[in-house]
Enzyme design. Structure first.
Site, PDB file in Angstrom:
ATOM      1  CB  CYS A  33     -53.106  -4.665 -19.814  1.00 25.61           C
ATOM      2  SG  CYS A  33     -52.224  -5.358 -20.956  1.00 25.61           S
ATOM      3  CB  CYS A 102     -49.391 -11.237 -19.607  1.00 24.19           C
ATOM      4  SG  CYS A 102     -50.105 -10.538 -18.331  1.00 24.19           S
TER       5      CYS A 102
HETATM    6 FE1  FES Z   1     -50.487  -6.228 -20.013  1.00 21.60          FE
HETATM    7 FE2  FES Z   1     -49.295  -8.082 -18.483  1.00 21.60          FE
HETATM    8  S1  FES Z   1     -50.601  -6.320 -17.878  1.00 21.60           S
HETATM    9  S2  FES Z   1     -49.475  -7.827 -20.900  1.00 21.60           S
END
Ligand code: FES
Length: 122
Positions: A33, A102
């Site tokens: 992400c 995450c």
């Molecule tokens: Fe990036 Fe949770 S969406 S660490």
């Protein structure tokens, strides 16, 4: 969607911030992400005496980072290296499956700081 523990650590993160003279710094960015973590360690006799973090990420990443710092303070470097993202997620009473990555940010940032420290000591 999130457990009470996740909400607690997200709303009131422990050990957040920088450290003036750290013995080790680990920076890690999620390929999933793009969120990032920076981990600061104070190390004495291979024990983590103090730890701080700065995370630019979602609620699960901040809660995982906060929980990770509580789990490894006072632990040996080897114990900290053995900490898995699953253990962090479990300590938070679980994360939604799509948020498991995450918790990797916290574990990988910690491991990066320790591995760089051990590499430099060689
Ligand atoms: Fe990036 Fe949770 S969406 S660490």
């Amino acid at each position: 969607m999130y457990s009470d523990k996740v909400m607690d650590h997200f709303s009131n993160p422990r050990n957040v911030g920088e450290m003036e003279v750290p013995d080790a710094i680990g920076e890690f960015g999620s390929s999933h992400c793009g969120d990032t973590i920076k981990v600061f360690l104070k190390i004495e006799d291979d024990i983590i005496k103090d730890i701080r973090f700065k995370t630019f990420g979602c609620a699960a990443a901040i809660a995982s980072s906060s929980m990770m710092t509580e789990m490894v303070r006072g632990k040996t470097l080897q114990e900290a290296l053995d900490l898995t993202n699953e253990a962090v997620a479990q300590a938070l009473d679980g994360l939604p499956p799509e948020k498991m990555h995450c918790s990797c940010l916290a574990a990988d940032g910690l491991h990066k700081a320790i591995n760089d420290y051990l590499q430099e000591k060689k």
